[in-house]
Design an enzyme around this catalytic site. Structure first.
Site, PDB file in Angstrom:
ATOM      1  N   GLY A  17       7.987  19.842  43.299  1.00 13.63           N
ATOM      2  CA  GLY A  17       8.100  21.031  44.131  1.00 13.63           C
ATOM      3  C   GLY A  17       7.158  22.159  43.759  1.00 13.63           C
ATOM      4  O   GLY A  17       7.428  23.327  44.063  1.00 13.63           O
ATOM      5  N   SER A  18       6.030  21.827  43.133  1.00 13.54           N
ATOM      6  CA  SER A  18       5.130  22.931  42.764  1.00 13.54           C
ATOM      7  C   SER A  18       4.486  23.561  44.000  1.00 13.54           C
ATOM      8  O   SER A  18       4.244  24.771  44.028  1.00 13.54           O
ATOM      9  CB  SER A  18       4.062  22.463  41.763  1.00 13.54           C
ATOM     10  OG  SER A  18       3.121  21.624  42.371  1.00 13.54           O
ATOM     11  N   MET A  95       7.950  11.948  50.119  1.00  5.85           N
ATOM     12  CA  MET A  95       7.442  10.578  49.989  1.00  5.85           C
ATOM     13  C   MET A  95       8.094   9.607  50.977  1.00  5.85           C
ATOM     14  O   MET A  95       8.370   8.455  50.634  1.00  5.85           O
ATOM     15  CB  MET A  95       7.638  10.090  48.547  1.00  5.85           C
ATOM     16  CG  MET A  95       6.930  10.958  47.514  1.00  5.85           C
ATOM     17  SD  MET A  95       5.147  11.093  47.812  1.00  5.85           S
ATOM     18  CE  MET A  95       4.643   9.471  47.261  1.00  5.85           C
ATOM     19  N   ARG A  96       8.343  10.085  52.189  1.00  2.00           N
ATOM     20  CA  ARG A  96       8.907   9.210  53.229  1.00  2.00           C
ATOM     21  C   ARG A  96       7.939   9.149  54.389  1.00  2.00           C
ATOM     22  O   ARG A  96       7.387  10.189  54.767  1.00  2.00           O
ATOM     23  CB  ARG A  96      10.208   9.778  53.795  1.00  2.00           C
ATOM     24  CG  ARG A  96      11.283   9.974  52.807  1.00  2.00           C
ATOM     25  CD  ARG A  96      12.133   8.741  52.641  1.00  2.00           C
ATOM     26  NE  ARG A  96      12.488   8.655  51.242  1.00  2.00           N
ATOM     27  CZ  ARG A  96      12.774   7.530  50.603  1.00  2.00           C
ATOM     28  NH1 ARG A  96      12.766   6.383  51.235  1.00  2.00           N
ATOM     29  NH2 ARG A  96      13.064   7.545  49.332  1.00  2.00           N
ATOM     30  N   ASN A 112       1.248  18.638  56.543  1.00  2.00           N
ATOM     31  CA  ASN A 112       1.345  17.885  55.290  1.00  2.00           C
ATOM     32  C   ASN A 112       0.169  18.291  54.403  1.00  2.00           C
ATOM     33  O   ASN A 112      -0.863  18.757  54.895  1.00  2.00           O
ATOM     34  CB  ASN A 112       1.267  16.382  55.571  1.00  2.00           C
ATOM     35  CG  ASN A 112       1.441  15.539  54.322  1.00  2.00           C
ATOM     36  OD1 ASN A 112       2.278  15.854  53.466  1.00  2.00           O
ATOM     37  ND2 ASN A 112       0.670  14.482  54.191  1.00  2.00           N
ATOM     38  N   HIS A 114      -2.254  16.501  51.449  1.00  2.34           N
ATOM     39  CA  HIS A 114      -2.574  15.190  50.864  1.00  2.34           C
ATOM     40  C   HIS A 114      -3.637  15.385  49.796  1.00  2.34           C
ATOM     41  O   HIS A 114      -4.624  16.085  50.018  1.00  2.34           O
ATOM     42  CB  HIS A 114      -3.082  14.242  51.957  1.00  2.34           C
ATOM     43  CG  HIS A 114      -3.388  12.884  51.425  1.00  2.34           C
ATOM     44  ND1 HIS A 114      -2.395  11.977  51.092  1.00  2.34           N
ATOM     45  CD2 HIS A 114      -4.558  12.273  51.121  1.00  2.34           C
ATOM     46  CE1 HIS A 114      -2.959  10.879  50.615  1.00  2.34           C
ATOM     47  NE2 HIS A 114      -4.269  11.032  50.617  1.00  2.34           N
ATOM     48  N   SER A 141      -6.219  18.131  51.167  1.00  3.60           N
ATOM     49  CA  SER A 141      -6.365  18.433  52.593  1.00  3.60           C
ATOM     50  C   SER A 141      -5.031  18.857  53.179  1.00  3.60           C
ATOM     51  O   SER A 141      -4.015  18.183  52.957  1.00  3.60           O
ATOM     52  CB  SER A 141      -6.843  17.186  53.361  1.00  3.60           C
ATOM     53  OG  SER A 141      -8.028  16.651  52.820  1.00  3.60           O
ATOM     54  N   ASP A 150      -1.245  10.249  57.065  1.00  2.00           N
ATOM     55  CA  ASP A 150      -2.357  11.031  56.493  1.00  2.00           C
ATOM     56  C   ASP A 150      -3.537  11.102  57.470  1.00  2.00           C
ATOM     57  O   ASP A 150      -4.691  11.263  57.044  1.00  2.00           O
ATOM     58  CB  ASP A 150      -2.831  10.438  55.147  1.00  2.00           C
ATOM     59  CG  ASP A 150      -1.716  10.386  54.109  1.00  2.00           C
ATOM     60  OD1 ASP A 150      -0.850  11.282  54.133  1.00  2.00           O
ATOM     61  OD2 ASP A 150      -1.702   9.450  53.291  1.00  2.00           O
TER      62      ASP A 150
HETATM   63  C1  GRF Z   1       0.921  16.978  45.814  1.00  2.00           C
HETATM   64  O1  GRF Z   1      -0.147  16.591  45.022  1.00  2.00           O
HETATM   65  C2  GRF Z   1       0.642  16.685  47.253  1.00  2.00           C
HETATM   66  O2  GRF Z   1      -0.709  16.660  47.578  1.00  2.00           O
HETATM   67  C3  GRF Z   1       1.215  15.310  47.439  1.00  2.00           C
HETATM   68  O3  GRF Z   1       2.331  15.247  46.594  1.00  2.00           O
HETATM   69  C4  GRF Z   1       2.168  16.167  45.532  1.00  2.00           C
HETATM   70  C5  GRF Z   1       3.405  17.013  45.473  1.00  2.00           C
HETATM   71  O4  GRF Z   1       3.442  17.790  44.308  1.00  2.00           O
HETATM   72  N1  GRF Z   1       1.515  15.086  48.834  1.00  2.00           N
HETATM   73  P1  GRF Z   1       4.569  18.897  44.116  1.00  2.00           P
HETATM   74  O5  GRF Z   1       5.906  18.203  44.238  1.00  2.00           O
HETATM   75  O6  GRF Z   1       4.374  19.927  45.178  1.00  2.00           O
HETATM   76  O7  GRF Z   1       4.337  19.432  42.740  1.00  2.00           O
END
Ligand code: GRF
Length: 221
Positions: A17-18, A95-96, A112, A114, A141, A150
């Protein structure tokens, strides 16, 4: 879009969740005219859900494992989202793979991020693949969500340089620093009404976006 100020967001996460936290900071500081209406995780194991709570955000967990298949999971996801009135869905490490029906319901209202310079390296393990290919440029992106994984139109890319001796962790950390800048920025453009989805494509400041905007972070990394 952009009609409600601050723009209510639903942030969907599966991991740390960063990015969610970076967006929350940008909202709280007034840097962008948006607010996180709810953070939804697909698992109780998502560390970001505790982080969201610690930031005082509303949270919901819709465990994918508790649902027999994608359709019931997405029904539960819609039910969890509904009371919060979000106008933009922000996938932040979610991740779904969402169904075409879900994407169609939220078309033009879902983003999103990526970790690659799309269209290069769709899918997983992007940092590893960049290192294995010996590439010197990498990045992240921000794109609209469409049925193609994506594959939706990219709005903004942050570009970083691969440094000699980088491993996956070092490269990932560099990419994430730029993610935390570019994701709030794009959300801010939508919240301010500058970026809109019209005629099946993104428009920025009244004109169709001809190509992704690329911001170079290589000096900062
Ligand atoms: C990020 O690197 C994003 O690009 C990818 O998943 C990661 C999520 O990181 N889709 P976080 O959970 O926001 O730290």
């Amino acid at each position: 879009m952009g009609s409600r100020v601050p723009l209510p967001l639903a942030v969907l996460i599966s991991g740390r969740g960063s990015n969610m936290a970076a967006i929350a900071r940008a909202c709280a500081s007034g840097e962008i005219p948006a607010r996180i209406a709810v953070v939804v995780a697909d698992s109780t194991a998502a560390a970001g859900i505790e982080l969201a709570r610690s930031l005082g955000l509303r949270t919901a967990v819709v465990p994918a494992a508790a649902h027999a298949g994608r359709a019931p999971f997405e029904d539960a996801l819609e039910a969890a989202l509904a009371p919060h009135g979000a106008e933009l869905i922000v996938l932040a490490g979610f991740m779904r793979i969402l169904s075409a029906a879900f994407v169609a319901r939220h078309r033009g209202r879902a983003l999103n991020i990526h970790p690659s310079l799309l269209p290069k390296h769709k899918g997983l393990h992007t940092h590893r693949r960049v290192l294995e290919a010996g590439e010197t440029l990498h990045g992240a992106s921000v794109h609209y969500v469409t049925e193609e994984l994506d594959g939706g139109p990219v709005v903004l890319q942050g570009r970083v340089r691969v440094q000699p001796g980088d491993d996956e962790a070092a490269l990932s950390a560099r990419v994430q620093r730029c993610e935390h800048i570019i994701y709030p920025r794009v959300i801010g453009w939508i919240a301010a009404g500058r970026l809109v989805w019209r005629e099946e494509r993104p428009w920025l400041d009244g004109v169709p976006l001809p190509a992704p905007i690329v911001e170079d972070f290589s000096a900062a990394s």
